[in-house]
Design an enzyme around this catalytic site. Sequence first.
Site, PDB file in Angstrom:
ATOM      1  N   HIS A 159      89.648  32.562 -20.971  1.00 31.55           N
ATOM      2  CA  HIS A 159      89.439  32.820 -22.639  1.00 31.55           C
ATOM      3  C   HIS A 159      89.091  31.329 -23.421  1.00 31.55           C
ATOM      4  CE1 HIS A 159      89.421  33.830 -26.818  1.00 31.55           C
ATOM      5  NE2 HIS A 159      89.147  35.122 -25.838  1.00 31.55           N
ATOM      6  N   ASP A 173      90.715  36.923 -18.082  1.00 32.36           N
ATOM      7  CA  ASP A 173      89.907  35.923 -18.278  1.00 32.36           C
ATOM      8  C   ASP A 173      90.712  34.657 -18.927  1.00 32.36           C
ATOM      9  OD1 ASP A 173      88.847  35.375 -20.818  1.00 32.36           O
ATOM     10  OD2 ASP A 173      88.530  36.992 -21.584  1.00 32.36           O
ATOM     11  N   HIS A 201      80.589  42.364 -23.291  1.00 29.62           N
ATOM     12  CA  HIS A 201      81.697  41.780 -24.158  1.00 29.62           C
ATOM     13  C   HIS A 201      81.957  43.823 -24.662  1.00 29.62           C
ATOM     14  CE1 HIS A 201      83.727  39.625 -27.553  1.00 29.62           C
ATOM     15  NE2 HIS A 201      84.920  39.900 -25.978  1.00 29.62           N
ATOM     16  N   GLU A 223      86.762  34.486 -15.711  1.00 30.36           N
ATOM     17  CA  GLU A 223      85.909  35.118 -16.901  1.00 30.36           C
ATOM     18  C   GLU A 223      86.033  33.717 -17.927  1.00 30.36           C
ATOM     19  OE1 GLU A 223      86.320  38.604 -20.013  1.00 30.36           O
ATOM     20  OE2 GLU A 223      85.807  37.369 -20.722  1.00 30.36           O
ATOM     21  N   GLU A 255      82.905  46.202 -20.636  1.00 30.01           N
ATOM     22  CA  GLU A 255      84.748  46.278 -20.842  1.00 30.01           C
ATOM     23  C   GLU A 255      84.543  47.710 -21.770  1.00 30.01           C
ATOM     24  OE1 GLU A 255      85.293  42.551 -23.260  1.00 30.01           O
ATOM     25  OE2 GLU A 255      86.684  43.062 -23.003  1.00 30.01           O
ATOM     26  N   TRP A 314      91.256  27.680 -28.194  1.00 29.23           N
ATOM     27  CA  TRP A 314      91.921  29.165 -28.215  1.00 29.23           C
ATOM     28  C   TRP A 314      91.028  30.026 -27.479  1.00 29.23           C
ATOM     29  CZ3 TRP A 314      90.717  34.073 -30.054  1.00 29.23           C
ATOM     30  CH2 TRP A 314      91.318  35.181 -29.609  1.00 29.23           C
ATOM     31  N   GLU A 362      80.203  36.242 -23.752  1.00 27.71           N
ATOM     32  CA  GLU A 362      81.035  37.133 -25.052  1.00 27.71           C
ATOM     33  C   GLU A 362      80.249  36.114 -26.996  1.00 27.71           C
ATOM     34  OE1 GLU A 362      84.714  37.547 -24.204  1.00 27.71           O
ATOM     35  OE2 GLU A 362      85.450  36.489 -25.557  1.00 27.71           O
ATOM     36  N   TYR A 365      97.027  33.269 -24.604  1.00 30.83           N
ATOM     37  CA  TYR A 365      96.338  34.505 -24.358  1.00 30.83           C
ATOM     38  C   TYR A 365      95.956  36.024 -23.956  1.00 30.83           C
ATOM     39  CZ  TYR A 365      90.699  37.406 -24.452  1.00 30.83           C
ATOM     40  OH  TYR A 365      90.407  37.573 -24.585  1.00 30.83           O
ATOM     41  N   ARG A 415      91.408  44.044 -15.903  1.00 32.36           N
ATOM     42  CA  ARG A 415      91.975  42.839 -16.570  1.00 32.36           C
ATOM     43  C   ARG A 415      93.270  42.526 -16.738  1.00 32.36           C
ATOM     44  NH1 ARG A 415      90.271  39.787 -21.972  1.00 32.36           N
ATOM     45  NH2 ARG A 415      92.604  40.043 -22.193  1.00 32.36           N
ATOM     46  N   ARG A 445      78.417  37.798 -20.237  1.00 32.52           N
ATOM     47  CA  ARG A 445      78.699  38.775 -21.099  1.00 32.52           C
ATOM     48  C   ARG A 445      78.200  39.337 -22.592  1.00 32.52           C
ATOM     49  NH1 ARG A 445      83.050  41.259 -20.836  1.00 32.52           N
ATOM     50  NH2 ARG A 445      84.631  40.112 -21.892  1.00 32.52           N
ATOM     51  N   ASP A 464      86.741  44.413 -31.234  1.00 33.90           N
ATOM     52  CA  ASP A 464      86.151  44.088 -32.566  1.00 33.90           C
ATOM     53  C   ASP A 464      84.545  44.146 -32.453  1.00 33.90           C
ATOM     54  OD1 ASP A 464      87.880  41.427 -30.802  1.00 33.90           O
ATOM     55  OD2 ASP A 464      85.132  41.227 -31.197  1.00 33.90           O
ATOM     56  N   ASN A 487      84.419  39.068 -35.595  1.00 28.87           N
ATOM     57  CA  ASN A 487      85.399  39.064 -35.959  1.00 28.87           C
ATOM     58  C   ASN A 487      85.790  37.925 -36.993  1.00 28.87           C
ATOM     59  OD1 ASN A 487      87.815  39.550 -35.664  1.00 28.87           O
ATOM     60  ND2 ASN A 487      88.825  39.387 -33.435  1.00 28.87           N
ATOM     61  N   HIS A 506      92.376  46.291 -20.177  1.00 29.95           N
ATOM     62  CA  HIS A 506      93.247  45.061 -20.101  1.00 29.95           C
ATOM     63  C   HIS A 506      94.959  45.581 -20.116  1.00 29.95           C
ATOM     64  CE1 HIS A 506      90.186  43.393 -23.889  1.00 29.95           C
ATOM     65  NE2 HIS A 506      89.546  43.389 -22.827  1.00 29.95           N
TER      66      HIS A 506
HETATM   67  O1  LIG Z   1      87.240  38.570 -22.941  1.00 29.67           O
HETATM   68  C1  LIG Z   1      87.811  39.600 -24.255  1.00 29.67           C
HETATM   69  O2  LIG Z   1      87.326  40.599 -24.321  1.00 29.67           O
HETATM   70  C2  LIG Z   1      87.371  38.869 -24.833  1.00 29.67           C
HETATM   71  O3  LIG Z   1      87.907  37.239 -24.965  1.00 29.67           O
HETATM   72  C3  LIG Z   1      88.063  38.854 -26.484  1.00 29.67           C
HETATM   73  O4  LIG Z   1      89.406  39.239 -26.432  1.00 29.67           O
HETATM   74  C4  LIG Z   1      87.822  38.486 -27.473  1.00 29.67           C
HETATM   75  O5  LIG Z   1      89.761  36.712 -27.430  1.00 29.67           O
HETATM   76  C5  LIG Z   1      88.171  38.731 -28.722  1.00 29.67           C
HETATM   77  O6  LIG Z   1      86.520  38.673 -28.862  1.00 29.67           O
HETATM   78  C6  LIG Z   1      87.703  37.531 -29.943  1.00 29.67           C
HETATM   79  O7  LIG Z   1      87.217  38.047 -31.142  1.00 29.67           O
HETATM   80 MG   LIG Z   2      87.284  37.396 -22.552  1.00 34.57          MG
END
Ligand SMILES: O=C(O)[C@H](O)[C@@H](O)[C@H](O)[C@H](O)CO
Ligand SMILES: [Mg+2]
Length: 403
Positions: free
Chosen positions: A213, A211, A313, A237, A340, A403, A263, A159, A147, A284, A317, A37, A122
Site C-alpha cells: 500500500h 500489498d 483491482h 503490490e 482480485e 496511506w 490500482e 493497512y 493475499r 492493476r 469499493d 472511494n 484477502h
Molecule cells: O488492493 C486493494 O484492494 C486496495 O489496496 C484497496 O484495499 C484500497 O485500499 C481501496 O481500494 C481504497 O479505496
Molecule cells: Mg492494493
Amino acid sequence: MKIKDAYVIVTSPGRNFVTLKIVTDEGVHGIGDATLNGREMAVVAYLEEHVIPALVGRDPQRIEDTWQYLYRGAYWRRGPVTMSAIAAVDMALWDIKGKLAGLPLYQLLGGKSRERVMTYSHATGSDIAACLDEVARHVEQGYRAVRVQSGIPGIQSTYGVAKRPGERYEPADAKLPAEHDWNTARYLNHAPKLFAAVRERFGDDLHVLHDVHHRLTPIEAARLGKEAEPYKLFWLEDCVPAENQQSFKLIRQHTTTPLAVGEVFNSIHDCRELIENQWIDYIRASLTHAGGITAMRRIADLAGLYHVRTGFHGPTDLSPVCLGAAVHFDTWVPNFGIQEHMPHETRTDEVFPHDYRFEDGHFIVGETPGHGVDIDEKAAARFPYQPASLPVNRLEDGTLWHW
Ligand SMILES: O=C(O)[C@H](O)[C@@H](O)[C@H](O)[C@H](O)CO
Ligand SMILES: [Mg+2]
C-alpha cells in the site's frame, strides 16, 4: 437510435456506489460504475454537470467516438474523477451494445480465452497466527490464491487488517479521515516472518500475494522483495508510490519477486514506462478508474507486448457493475493474470443483481447480453449516501506519510 436519458444513482448498501444509467429511445438501457472511494460526489457532479447534458441525443452505438469526445472534449485530460466518469459512460455503452447484439460482453471483445477466471481474496489477522487461520478459511472455500496482511507488533493500525476476525477490511470508515500510524522499520522486520509462516503451513502450491500500500521507498522495497524471494510470492503490490515510474527500475535491479502496481492509475500514460521497460509483472488498473473497457483494452494490449499480465483491482469499493464487466474482460484478455475478489455484502448484491458466479476459487462469466449486471433502483433507494473518507497515515513524530 439515440440516448434519450441518462442519470446517476448513488446508493450505500453497506458502502457508497455511484452508478450511471443510460437509456435509449428504443427502451434499451445500460449501466456503468463510477465509484471513486472517498471522493464519490466529485464524480457525481462531473457526470451530472458536464457529461450527461452532452450525452443526450448521441448515438449510443458510437462508443469510441463518445470516448474520444469526452476525453479530448474536456480539454483537461486524465485524472481519477474525469476518467471514472468516462469509464461509467463507456461501460454503460458496451452494456447497451451487447444487449442490442444479443451477445455477452466477452463475445464482443473476441470470445473466451479461458473457461474461468482465477481470483484471489484477502486473509487478514491481528497477528500472524490469526492471519494463517484466515488463509485456511479461504483455502477451504476453494481459493488458489490469497493475499496476506497481518497486524505488526508496535503499530496500532495496519493497512489491510480488519477490525474483528472474519470481517471485511473497509478503510473508509469515518466522515473525516481516520488517523493511522506507520513505522517502516517494524514493518520490514515483520513482513518476511508472515511470508515464511504462510509457506510453512500451506506449502508451495498456494499463490501468496501481499500489498504494501505505497509505503516504502525504492531501496526499502528492493530489500523487501529480496527477502521475500525464498517464499515465492505471486506478487508484491504497490511497494512504492508510483507517480515516479523510474522508482521501479531500481527495485527491479535488485529482486526477482514479481511486482504489481496500478490500482490508482487512471490512464495508459501512468503505466507506459513501467510496461515498456518491463519493470512490472502485473498491471492493476481497474475498468472504473482507468477509463472503461475501451481504455483498458489499449493498456492490456500494450502490456501483452512486454509480458505484463492483468491483475485487476477488485475491492468492495468497486461495485458489482465493475466486477461483472471485469469478469468478461478477464475471460477474453489473452494476457490475463488474476482477478482480485473481495466479496460484496449481501445487501450490495441485492441492489446489483448479476449473473457472474464464484465457484472453486474462480469466477465464471454469465451469458446474459451485455455485462450481465443491473441495478434494482427501488432497493438502491433504501440506502442513502453516507459520507466516508479514507484514512491518513502518520509516522511516530507526526509526519504525514503515504496511506
Ligand atoms: O488492493 C486493494 O484492494 C486496495 O489496496 C484497496 O484495499 C484500497 O485500499 C481501496 O481500494 C481504497 O479505496
Ligand atoms: Mg492494493
